[in-house]
Enzyme design. Sequence first.
Site, mmCIF file in Angstrom:
data_model
loop_
_atom_site.group_PDB
_atom_site.id
_atom_site.type_symbol
_atom_site.label_atom_id
_atom_site.label_comp_id
_atom_site.label_asym_id
_atom_site.label_seq_id
_atom_site.Cartn_x
_atom_site.Cartn_y
_atom_site.Cartn_z
ATOM 1 N N MET A 10 0.672 -1.070 0.025
ATOM 2 C CA MET A 10 0.104 -0.131 0.055
ATOM 3 C C MET A 10 0.932 1.222 -0.130
ATOM 4 S SD MET A 10 -2.847 -1.385 2.865
ATOM 5 C CE MET A 10 -1.426 -2.356 3.711
ATOM 6 N N THR A 83 2.149 1.628 5.831
ATOM 7 C CA THR A 83 1.577 2.863 5.242
ATOM 8 C C THR A 83 0.952 3.759 6.176
ATOM 9 O OG1 THR A 83 -0.523 3.261 3.752
ATOM 10 C CG2 THR A 83 -0.598 1.374 5.082
ATOM 11 N N ASN A 84 0.962 5.012 5.901
ATOM 12 C CA ASN A 84 0.121 5.916 6.994
ATOM 13 C C ASN A 84 -1.102 5.927 6.880
ATOM 14 O OD1 ASN A 84 2.298 7.759 8.026
ATOM 15 N ND2 ASN A 84 2.945 7.313 6.174
ATOM 16 N N THR A 85 -2.023 5.827 5.878
ATOM 17 C CA THR A 85 -3.456 6.104 5.614
ATOM 18 C C THR A 85 -4.256 4.853 6.381
ATOM 19 O OG1 THR A 85 -3.290 7.595 3.843
ATOM 20 C CG2 THR A 85 -5.271 6.368 4.216
ATOM 21 N N CYS A 197 3.173 10.039 4.016
ATOM 22 C CA CYS A 197 2.718 8.953 3.037
ATOM 23 C C CYS A 197 4.096 8.379 2.676
ATOM 24 C CB CYS A 197 1.971 9.807 1.637
ATOM 25 S SG CYS A 197 2.085 8.542 0.451
ATOM 26 N N THR A 198 3.999 6.925 2.848
ATOM 27 C CA THR A 198 5.425 6.461 2.675
ATOM 28 C C THR A 198 6.034 6.541 1.509
ATOM 29 O OG1 THR A 198 4.146 4.490 2.533
ATOM 30 C CG2 THR A 198 4.811 4.792 4.816
ATOM 31 N N GLU A 199 5.450 6.982 0.544
ATOM 32 C CA GLU A 199 6.131 7.109 -0.718
ATOM 33 C C GLU A 199 6.726 8.583 -0.908
ATOM 34 O OE1 GLU A 199 3.308 3.905 -1.142
ATOM 35 O OE2 GLU A 199 2.915 6.126 -1.064
#
Length: 230
Positions: A10, A83-85, A197-199
Amino acid sequence: MKTIGLIGGMSWESSKIYYQHINEMVREKLGGSHSAKSILSSVDFDEIERHSFSNDWSKIGDIMASYSKNLEKAGAEVVILCTNTIHLVSDSITNAVDIPFLHIANATGEAIQAKGLKKVALLGTKFTMQKDFYTKILEDQYGLEVLVPNNEDMDKLQDMIYNQLVKGVFTEEAKNTCLKIIKKLEDQGAEGAILGCTELPILIPAHEVEIPTFDTAKIHALKAVEFALS
């Protein structure tokens, strides 16, 4: 060494960074040929994305609970969500398993506290920036003031994350857009910026931001390694 269970995918663009960080940190701490004991269970992100945009968080919670149970059955001794969300449904995970779950917002709050900062910017998906599952932890447990972008900039970030970053597209234009958003929040008093956001840490080099940035994927990975080696 305890076995780390990771729920990934994710997106997998950042999940691979988690795996890299965790193994590099274990090797750094233990030396030699050491690597992490880990189990990665990866979702189909298209399904998660569809349920997110239809606001069906209950369904996402069910999916995360199922994946967490599978990790526990497979021998994981701690669970992290890459993931954060999707930490929005973290209660579904903690209620499903008997092993510890390490929340990304707690790890991030501790890292910010260690820097002595009081006011921070938060960049991420609109779900992360607008809902209180993330900011409430930072505010209530760590005494932080959290600044988020205006609605127009939130829309820019949302579009960028879902239409570019999770698909592995990282452009100079997107980076510059993020840098401008961070600068606006810095002008409002932000002492640091959470790349929530991990990206985003893949897109935004820390040395190009005037204030400290907090790479949530790396911070979270470190917390998992510290737990595994404790």
